[in-house]
Design a protein around this motif. Sequence first.
Motif, PDB file in Angstrom:
ATOM      1  N   ASN A 109      67.941  40.185  31.346  1.00 24.17           N
ATOM      2  CA  ASN A 109      67.988  39.735  32.890  1.00 24.17           C
ATOM      3  C   ASN A 109      68.093  38.481  33.258  1.00 24.17           C
ATOM      4  OD1 ASN A 109      67.623  41.068  35.325  1.00 24.17           O
ATOM      5  ND2 ASN A 109      65.580  40.297  35.656  1.00 24.17           N
ATOM      6  N   PHE A 110      69.048  37.885  32.455  1.00 22.86           N
ATOM      7  CA  PHE A 110      69.207  36.398  32.830  1.00 22.86           C
ATOM      8  C   PHE A 110      69.740  36.287  33.961  1.00 22.86           C
ATOM      9  CE2 PHE A 110      71.837  32.480  32.464  1.00 22.86           C
ATOM     10  CZ  PHE A 110      70.849  31.416  31.797  1.00 22.86           C
ATOM     11  N   GLY A 111      69.750  35.100  34.818  1.00 26.90           N
ATOM     12  CA  GLY A 111      70.143  34.826  35.973  1.00 26.90           C
ATOM     13  C   GLY A 111      69.739  35.746  37.192  1.00 26.90           C
ATOM     14  N   CYS A 112      68.637  36.129  37.245  1.00 27.96           N
ATOM     15  CA  CYS A 112      67.880  36.903  38.162  1.00 27.96           C
ATOM     16  C   CYS A 112      67.442  35.869  39.195  1.00 27.96           C
ATOM     17  CB  CYS A 112      66.764  37.724  37.827  1.00 27.96           C
ATOM     18  SG  CYS A 112      65.402  37.103  37.074  1.00 27.96           S
ATOM     19  N   GLY A 113      66.709  36.395  40.420  1.00 26.31           N
ATOM     20  CA  GLY A 113      66.427  35.658  41.518  1.00 26.31           C
ATOM     21  C   GLY A 113      67.286  35.462  42.669  1.00 26.31           C
ATOM     22  N   SER A 114      67.556  34.389  43.262  1.00 27.11           N
ATOM     23  CA  SER A 114      68.616  34.177  44.386  1.00 27.11           C
ATOM     24  C   SER A 114      70.025  34.117  43.940  1.00 27.11           C
ATOM     25  CB  SER A 114      68.351  32.813  45.052  1.00 27.11           C
ATOM     26  OG  SER A 114      68.712  31.708  44.264  1.00 27.11           O
ATOM     27  N   SER A 115      70.801  34.391  44.883  1.00 28.67           N
ATOM     28  CA  SER A 115      72.460  34.883  44.632  1.00 28.67           C
ATOM     29  C   SER A 115      73.158  33.260  44.200  1.00 28.67           C
ATOM     30  CB  SER A 115      73.022  35.434  45.667  1.00 28.67           C
ATOM     31  OG  SER A 115      72.857  34.579  46.990  1.00 28.67           O
ATOM     32  N   ARG A 116      72.510  31.998  44.064  1.00 30.82           N
ATOM     33  CA  ARG A 116      72.913  30.689  44.233  1.00 30.82           C
ATOM     34  C   ARG A 116      74.379  30.739  43.151  1.00 30.82           C
ATOM     35  NH1 ARG A 116      67.764  27.265  43.312  1.00 30.82           N
ATOM     36  NH2 ARG A 116      67.005  29.006  44.781  1.00 30.82           N
ATOM     37  N   GLU A 117      75.196  30.587  43.748  1.00 28.07           N
ATOM     38  CA  GLU A 117      76.581  30.234  42.592  1.00 28.07           C
ATOM     39  C   GLU A 117      76.273  29.148  41.742  1.00 28.07           C
ATOM     40  OE1 GLU A 117      81.409  31.270  42.806  1.00 28.07           O
ATOM     41  OE2 GLU A 117      80.440  30.698  44.581  1.00 28.07           O
ATOM     42  N   ASN A 118      75.654  27.984  42.423  1.00 26.89           N
ATOM     43  CA  ASN A 118      75.465  26.757  41.962  1.00 26.89           C
ATOM     44  C   ASN A 118      74.977  26.929  40.341  1.00 26.89           C
ATOM     45  OD1 ASN A 118      74.530  27.033  44.799  1.00 26.89           O
ATOM     46  ND2 ASN A 118      75.253  25.035  44.648  1.00 26.89           N
ATOM     47  N   ALA A 119      74.173  27.971  40.037  1.00 23.74           N
ATOM     48  CA  ALA A 119      73.599  28.301  38.638  1.00 23.74           C
ATOM     49  C   ALA A 119      74.669  28.211  37.806  1.00 23.74           C
ATOM     50  CB  ALA A 119      72.482  29.435  38.838  1.00 23.74           C
ATOM     51  N   VAL A 120      75.677  29.033  38.198  1.00 17.25           N
ATOM     52  CA  VAL A 120      76.765  29.140  37.102  1.00 17.25           C
ATOM     53  C   VAL A 120      77.682  27.814  37.196  1.00 17.25           C
ATOM     54  CG1 VAL A 120      79.265  30.417  36.911  1.00 17.25           C
ATOM     55  CG2 VAL A 120      77.177  31.675  38.007  1.00 17.25           C
ATOM     56  N   TRP A 121      77.774  27.145  38.121  1.00 17.88           N
ATOM     57  CA  TRP A 121      78.461  25.880  38.020  1.00 17.88           C
ATOM     58  C   TRP A 121      77.616  24.856  37.086  1.00 17.88           C
ATOM     59  CZ3 TRP A 121      78.990  25.202  44.356  1.00 17.88           C
ATOM     60  CH2 TRP A 121      79.737  25.939  44.698  1.00 17.88           C
ATOM     61  N   ALA A 122      76.283  25.187  37.107  1.00 23.67           N
ATOM     62  CA  ALA A 122      75.452  24.320  36.540  1.00 23.67           C
ATOM     63  C   ALA A 122      75.442  24.411  34.896  1.00 23.67           C
ATOM     64  CB  ALA A 122      74.035  24.398  36.905  1.00 23.67           C
ATOM     65  N   LEU A 123      75.725  25.617  34.630  1.00 24.53           N
ATOM     66  CA  LEU A 123      75.827  25.946  33.337  1.00 24.53           C
ATOM     67  C   LEU A 123      77.024  25.593  32.824  1.00 24.53           C
ATOM     68  CD1 LEU A 123      74.223  29.486  33.464  1.00 24.53           C
ATOM     69  CD2 LEU A 123      73.529  27.778  32.053  1.00 24.53           C
ATOM     70  N   TYR A 124      78.038  25.999  33.630  1.00 25.01           N
ATOM     71  CA  TYR A 124      79.220  25.400  33.087  1.00 25.01           C
ATOM     72  C   TYR A 124      79.601  23.841  32.988  1.00 25.01           C
ATOM     73  CZ  TYR A 124      84.298  26.062  32.436  1.00 25.01           C
ATOM     74  OH  TYR A 124      85.830  26.018  32.129  1.00 25.01           O
ATOM     75  N   ASP A 125      79.095  23.404  33.926  1.00 23.84           N
ATOM     76  CA  ASP A 125      79.149  21.937  34.203  1.00 23.84           C
ATOM     77  C   ASP A 125      78.474  21.436  33.011  1.00 23.84           C
ATOM     78  OD1 ASP A 125      80.228  19.420  35.563  1.00 23.84           O
ATOM     79  OD2 ASP A 125      78.053  18.988  35.617  1.00 23.84           O
ATOM     80  N   TYR A 126      77.376  21.794  32.154  1.00 22.18           N
ATOM     81  CA  TYR A 126      76.596  21.438  31.109  1.00 22.18           C
ATOM     82  C   TYR A 126      77.595  21.392  30.019  1.00 22.18           C
ATOM     83  CZ  TYR A 126      72.945  20.618  28.232  1.00 22.18           C
ATOM     84  OH  TYR A 126      72.011  20.165  26.936  1.00 22.18           O
ATOM     85  N   GLY A 127      78.450  22.367  29.983  1.00 22.66           N
ATOM     86  CA  GLY A 127      79.017  22.580  28.508  1.00 22.66           C
ATOM     87  C   GLY A 127      79.143  24.280  28.282  1.00 22.66           C
TER      88      GLY A 127
END
Length: 206
Positions: free
Chosen positions: A76-94
């Motif tokens: 259940n990774f990535g649950c909670g709010s729908s913020r796309e920023n979460a994906v941006w943060a993971l990708y930007d981190y590497g």
Amino acid sequence: MKPFITYTGSTVPINQTNIDTDIIIPTEFLKRLERTGYGNNLMHYWRFNHDGSLNEDFVLNQKAYENATILLTGENFGCGSSRENAVWALYDYGFRAIISPSFADIFKNNSSKNGLLLIELEENVIKKLFSFEEKNPGFTLSIDLENQRIKSDFHDPIHFDIDPHTRMKFLKGIDDIDLTMRVENEILAHEKHRPVYMNPYREGEI
């Protein structure tokens, strides 16, 4: 998006379930207008102490994982709010791929639009990977998306399933906008012949 056909990277484990998007990128760091820069605040309250210093006990701050680009985590990774920023943060981190027993649906959809590959494996297989990783910190995985296999020096190739449409987009390096632009002429032709009452702003009609 860049084509994702095969990819090799080192693995970092976060063996917790239900990691939500507020953990991935806390609300107070959502003020950026662009997609870049979010990686600096990825999992901020896990990576940093209250005084702003690095939490040396957290796995992402340990030397063995400083170049990790594949995240191994719980269900259940990535649950909670729908913020796309979460994906941006993971990708930007590497990060370029995340392996988990399951992902939240909206997070899965957002990831497919931003080039972050999500791989779902049975929980017993995930446990084996965690066990391999514990004995071999930061071990390397090779992801073969075309043949839907994960390979390493520590186990036999692992097959994974993936939505065919998502697989196609990653292999070709295209996103939803690219798919729309592929049929631009058909869209324009359709709009041109729509009745006026359905398309009141058609040039020359009003």
